[in-house]
Design an enzyme around this catalytic site. Structure first.
Site, PDB file in Angstrom:
ATOM      1  N   GLU A 296       3.730  13.921  -2.932  1.00  0.00           N
ATOM      2  CA  GLU A 296       2.345  13.451  -2.839  1.00  0.00           C
ATOM      3  C   GLU A 296       1.854  13.647  -1.414  1.00  0.00           C
ATOM      4  OE1 GLU A 296       2.763   9.659  -5.935  1.00  0.00           O
ATOM      5  OE2 GLU A 296       2.495   9.308  -3.810  1.00  0.00           O
ATOM      6  N   LYS A 298       0.712  12.624   2.061  1.00  0.00           N
ATOM      7  CA  LYS A 298       0.888  11.400   2.861  1.00  0.00           C
ATOM      8  C   LYS A 298      -0.394  11.222   3.667  1.00  0.00           C
ATOM      9  CE  LYS A 298       4.165   8.998   5.899  1.00  0.00           C
ATOM     10  NZ  LYS A 298       3.216   8.226   6.663  1.00  0.00           N
ATOM     11  N   ARG A 303      -2.333   1.287   5.021  1.00  0.00           N
ATOM     12  CA  ARG A 303      -1.867   0.861   3.703  1.00  0.00           C
ATOM     13  C   ARG A 303      -2.735  -0.276   3.179  1.00  0.00           C
ATOM     14  NH1 ARG A 303       4.072   1.487   2.020  1.00  0.00           N
ATOM     15  NH2 ARG A 303       3.968   1.149  -0.209  1.00  0.00           N
ATOM     16  N   ARG A 319      -0.213  -4.053   5.132  1.00  0.00           N
ATOM     17  CA  ARG A 319       1.229  -3.824   5.087  1.00  0.00           C
ATOM     18  C   ARG A 319       1.995  -5.115   5.374  1.00  0.00           C
ATOM     19  NH1 ARG A 319       5.388  -2.162   8.186  1.00  0.00           N
ATOM     20  NH2 ARG A 319       6.152  -0.049   7.914  1.00  0.00           N
ATOM     21  N   GLU A 351      -3.708   3.882  -0.019  1.00  0.00           N
ATOM     22  CA  GLU A 351      -3.994   4.110   1.392  1.00  0.00           C
ATOM     23  C   GLU A 351      -5.513   4.171   1.560  1.00  0.00           C
ATOM     24  OE1 GLU A 351      -1.467   4.231   3.553  1.00  0.00           O
ATOM     25  OE2 GLU A 351      -2.070   5.452   5.278  1.00  0.00           O
ATOM     26  N   GLU A 450      -0.853  13.670   6.915  1.00  0.00           N
ATOM     27  CA  GLU A 450       0.262  13.736   7.866  1.00  0.00           C
ATOM     28  C   GLU A 450       1.411  14.593   7.356  1.00  0.00           C
ATOM     29  OE1 GLU A 450       1.352   9.976  10.301  1.00  0.00           O
ATOM     30  OE2 GLU A 450       1.038   9.370   8.225  1.00  0.00           O
ATOM     31  N   LYS A 455       8.960  11.610  -3.836  1.00  0.00           N
ATOM     32  CA  LYS A 455       9.423  10.406  -4.541  1.00  0.00           C
ATOM     33  C   LYS A 455      10.172  10.757  -5.820  1.00  0.00           C
ATOM     34  CE  LYS A 455       5.364   7.850  -2.982  1.00  0.00           C
ATOM     35  NZ  LYS A 455       4.141   7.139  -3.376  1.00  0.00           N
ATOM     36  N   ARG A 469      13.187   0.033   2.634  1.00  0.00           N
ATOM     37  CA  ARG A 469      13.017   1.407   3.093  1.00  0.00           C
ATOM     38  C   ARG A 469      14.014   2.203   2.270  1.00  0.00           C
ATOM     39  NH1 ARG A 469      10.321   3.484   7.218  1.00  0.00           N
ATOM     40  NH2 ARG A 469       9.928   1.486   8.224  1.00  0.00           N
ATOM     41  N   LYS A 475       9.816  10.726   3.485  1.00  0.00           N
ATOM     42  CA  LYS A 475       8.571  11.240   4.077  1.00  0.00           C
ATOM     43  C   LYS A 475       8.887  12.507   4.853  1.00  0.00           C
ATOM     44  CE  LYS A 475       8.957   7.457   7.325  1.00  0.00           C
ATOM     45  NZ  LYS A 475       8.352   6.562   8.277  1.00  0.00           N
TER      46      LYS A 475
HETATM   47  P1  ATP Z   1       4.544   5.579   9.273  1.00  0.00           P
HETATM   48  O1  ATP Z   1       3.254   5.088   8.715  1.00  0.00           O
HETATM   49  O2  ATP Z   1       4.542   5.800  10.737  1.00  0.00           O
HETATM   50  O3  ATP Z   1       5.112   6.730   8.543  1.00  0.00           O
HETATM   51  P2  ATP Z   1       5.612   3.114   8.341  1.00  0.00           P
HETATM   52  O4  ATP Z   1       6.881   2.496   8.808  1.00  0.00           O
HETATM   53  O5  ATP Z   1       4.340   2.383   8.492  1.00  0.00           O
HETATM   54  O6  ATP Z   1       5.598   4.455   9.140  1.00  0.00           O
HETATM   55  P3  ATP Z   1       6.637   4.598   6.212  1.00  0.00           P
HETATM   56  O7  ATP Z   1       7.460   4.066   5.126  1.00  0.00           O
HETATM   57  O8  ATP Z   1       7.371   5.240   7.273  1.00  0.00           O
HETATM   58  O9  ATP Z   1       5.726   3.469   6.815  1.00  0.00           O
HETATM   59  O10 ATP Z   1       5.591   5.614   5.606  1.00  0.00           O
HETATM   60  C1  ATP Z   1       4.921   5.243   4.489  1.00  0.00           C
HETATM   61  C2  ATP Z   1       3.465   4.966   4.809  1.00  0.00           C
HETATM   62  O11 ATP Z   1       2.682   6.114   4.546  1.00  0.00           O
HETATM   63  C3  ATP Z   1       2.971   3.923   3.871  1.00  0.00           C
HETATM   64  O12 ATP Z   1       3.107   2.657   4.438  1.00  0.00           O
HETATM   65  C4  ATP Z   1       1.528   4.269   3.622  1.00  0.00           C
HETATM   66  O13 ATP Z   1       0.712   3.552   4.510  1.00  0.00           O
HETATM   67  C5  ATP Z   1       1.427   5.743   3.964  1.00  0.00           C
HETATM   68  N1  ATP Z   1       1.159   6.623   2.803  1.00  0.00           N
HETATM   69  C6  ATP Z   1       0.211   7.582   2.771  1.00  0.00           C
HETATM   70  N2  ATP Z   1       0.237   8.263   1.620  1.00  0.00           N
HETATM   71  C7  ATP Z   1       1.201   7.711   0.867  1.00  0.00           C
HETATM   72  C8  ATP Z   1       1.703   8.000  -0.436  1.00  0.00           C
HETATM   73  N3  ATP Z   1       1.238   8.971  -1.186  1.00  0.00           N
HETATM   74  N4  ATP Z   1       2.730   7.228  -0.878  1.00  0.00           N
HETATM   75  C9  ATP Z   1       3.236   6.234  -0.116  1.00  0.00           C
HETATM   76  N5  ATP Z   1       2.803   5.930   1.106  1.00  0.00           N
HETATM   77  C10 ATP Z   1       1.784   6.665   1.618  1.00  0.00           C
END
Ligand code: ATP
Length: 643
Positions: A296, A298, A303, A319, A351, A450, A455, A469, A475
């Site tokens: 998907e 990102k 969030r 979050r 998001e 990004e 998944k 996590r 990611k």
């Molecule tokens: P970062 O945002 O720096 O990657 P984080 O620790 O906040 O780090 P991660 O688990 O690393 O969170 O990355 C997931 C984040 O990416 C989610 O918290 C969400 O905000 C964002 N995101 C964007 N698109 C998606 C998606 N398709 N599925 C899940 N999360 C997504």
């Protein structure tokens, strides 16, 4: 072991069944927990105390245990209610002065020497001569006054707060003042994270059930029951993270039926599932080989967990489970158009992304961060947002966490309809080859994202795992591909004074990761390049009030020697070119080698306002990054040789 400790936290003669919990019993428990660094001992002290609370509560009294649990995690209500302690130092100093008759200057001097206002309050009290002993403090009395202090607002609220604190302090005996002041400051400093409190609750409930039924269990049986109860409580709490509901239910139906009674409920935000970083498409394929998976986009926004209750109320949570409905009134306003009529209640994982109103193009996170955080009026909003939904956790009365992602996604798409520039489903591709992922990755970056989230799509491995996590979500960011993988989120624990024209600000900073097993901060690097003068000014403004004379007990310092220490609070996102083993820093010591791991050439990216200090990157993740990097070096050397 837990039972053996009971005597130590008991208050002889002062606490009978049906009486309120004496605050002195809690203070004593805190001081026992603080006196040891051993996790098992900490757990034993807390378990024995909670067991006493359960055993001495009258029938139908759930409040005693509930308020005890809140005070142990130093909160007064669930996160999303936003009732916070964290009273400013000057207010507390004023109250200590008023209740003990000592001067502000003397208290300030003591604080400079001791570095702990709780201790200063306790010593100030003990040097005070009193004619008669005050009435013993009870836990419900302290709880309700703390809540009153936290919720007092508006005209002359400062004076009101000081007066309540003064009253509380006047009634303190022995060590009580130390913990009341620390609670008010918002930092208990006994090294007891929320997770440990949950474990202790589970253990205490099992022991209470065992004693009540007068059961004789073998050690193996007891250990098994304790473990099962811990798992149950953790899993229930991850779905319904509110003690207000879990504790009364626990006392009413017991541990074995807790899951029936407590389920995900719209209105109570859950901690989101998180992803592990990967730095190469090959790594994704290694993990997901022969499995169904999906990629998907990102999205680069914030969030947003969106809840709709049967009664039509819509809530948006961050979050960290903060209520963001006031920050995103436009989302709350525009969402109903996307909800199909048959969709009555739901919890969405999504998001919120800034978009250009005219072209509908996605804009980076920086645009979104220009929005005000509070009291936003729809008509004043400059930066528009579009909601990209990527998961649904609850629909029309049914929790969906334990359904495969493929099914959840189908339900999501049936329950909503996209509206351009307002609501859409996260763009996805279920491709399986390296080329397909590569193409989709490039496309996502071109569209302003990004990178990708990859998944697991089917089977149990694709269930939604709150607050984890998970390796079932990876990611893949465009900028990882050349570096060590992910950026790190680190806590600023120390500062070094600047040189030359920067002597009035900190010129460099000591950063640390957070180990939530040992509940300590571990130092990882000094960062001092790449800051503009304005940035240094603003960091100074934010960090200076957090200065402490002594390093806090839960920071594992190693060989670092900053000029000043900070209360661990501020989280920065940092990039690094490389990780290396270090004799100075303590991060991940013992995980890869005896030495710790340090960042080479760290670069500041941004302040992570959405993260608390205990959300910082953990040593395990750092060790994994180090190992992946070592593997990559080996691979590239091998390739070089073959060529
Ligand atoms: P970062 O945002 O720096 O990657 P984080 O620790 O906040 O780090 P991660 O688990 O690393 O969170 O990355 C997931 C984040 O990416 C989610 O918290 C969400 O905000 C964002 N995101 C964007 N698109 C998606 C998606 N398709 N599925 C899940 N999360 C997504």
């Amino acid at each position: 072991a837990a039972l053996l400790r009971i005597k130590e936290v008991d208050i002889p003669g002062g606490w009978k069944v049906g009486q309120p919990v004496p605050y002195s019993a809690l203070a004593k428990t805190f001081s026992l927990i603080e006196s040891t660094t051993k996790r098992l001992e900490k757990n034993a002290f807390l378990t024995s105390f909670l067991l006493l609370v359960i055993q001495r509560s009258a029938k139908d009294d759930y409040k005693s245990l509930l308020q005890t649990v809140y005070l142990c995690i130093n909160r007064l209500s669930p996160d999303y209610e936003g009732i916070e302690l964290g009273i400013g130092e000057s207010l507390l100093i004023k109250a200590i002065a008023e209740s003990t008759g000592r001067s502000l200057a003397v208290i300030k001097a003591d604080l400079k020497r001791e570095g702990d206002l709780g201790l200063v309050a306790m010593n100030s009290k003990s040097s005070q001569k009193t004619l008669f002993k005050p009435k013993p403090l009870t836990l419900p009395f302290v709880f309700s006054h703390l809540k009153e202090i936290a919720t007092t607002a508006g005209h002359s609220s400062q004076t009101k707060k000081v007066s309540i604190i003064t009253k509380l302090l006047a009634a303190c005996q022995d060590i009580e003042a130390k913990y009341i002041i620390r609670s008010l400051e918002g930092k208990l400093r006994i090294g007891n994270a929320e997770r440990s409190v949950l474990v202790a609750v589970a253990h205490a409930i099992v022991l209470a059930e065992k004693e009540k039924a007068n059961k004789r269990w073998s050690n193996e049986k007891l250990a098994k029951r304790l473990e099962e109860a811990t798992l149950t409580i953790k899993s229930v709490y991850s779905e319904l993270p509110t003690y207000d509901q879990v504790i009364p239910a626990l006392l009413e139906v017991g541990i074995d039926r807790l899951k029936e009674k407590c389920k995900l409920t719209p209105g109570v935000p859950l901690k989101p599932m998180l992803a592990k970083p990967t730095k190469a498409i090959g790594e994704v394929l290694d993990r997901f080989e022969n499995q169904h998976f999906t990629c998907e986009y990102k999205y680069d926004g914030e969030r947003a967990q969106v809840h709709k209750l049967e009664d039509g109320t819509v809530g948006v949570f961050s979050r960290n489970s903060e209520d963001m409905s006031k920050k995103y009134p436009d989302l709350v306003h525009q969402l109903p158009k996307s909800i199909k009529e048959s969709t009555k209640s739901f919890v969405l994982d999504a998001e919120a992304v800034a978009i250009d109103r005219r072209t509908k193009k996605l804009m980076p996170f920086q645009e979104l961060s220009r929005r005000k955080r509070k009291d936003v009026k729809v008509e004043d909003i400059q930066v528009r947002v579009c909601l990209f939904a990527f998961d649904i956790l609850y629909l029309n009365g049914e929790p969906l966490l334990r359904k495969p992602l493929s099914e959840r996604r189908k339900l999501l798409r049936e329950a909503f309809q996209p509206i351009p520039g307002e609501f859409d489903f996260a763009k996805s591709s279920d491709g399986e080859s390296t080329e397909e992922i590569q193409t989709f990755l490039e496309e996502s970056v071109k569209d302003g994202c990004e990178g990708l989230m990859v998944k697991m799509l089917d089977s149990e491995a694709s269930f939604y795992e709150p607050s984890r996590r998970s390796v079932n979500w990876l990611k893949l960011k465009k900028d990882y591909l050349a570096g060590v993988g992910d950026s790190l989120d680190l806590v600023v624990v120390g500062g070094y004074y600047g040189k030359g024209k920067r002597t009035n600000v900190y010129g460099a900073f000591l950063l640390a990761c957070y180990d939530d097993d040992s509940e300590e901060y571990q130092t990882i690097c000094k960062i001092g390049t790449g800051f503009s003068d304005e940035m240094l000014q603003s960091h100074y403004k934010e960090l200076q009030p957090l200065e402490m004379e002594k390093v806090r007990g839960d920071v594992r310092v190693g060989g670092a020697k900053p000029d000043v220490w900070f209360e661990p609070k501020i989280v920065w996102e940092v990039l690094t070119a490389d990780l290396s083993l270090s004799p100075i820093y303590t991060a991940a010591q013992g995980l890869v080698e005896e030495r710790g791991i340090s960042l080479r050439f760290p670069r500041f990216l941004r302040v992570r306002e959405d993260k608390n200090a205990d959300d910082a990157t953990g040593p395990q993740q750092i060790a994994e990054m180090y190992q992946r990097q070592a593997l990559a070096h080996k691979d590239s050397k091998k390739k070089g040789g073959d060529d």
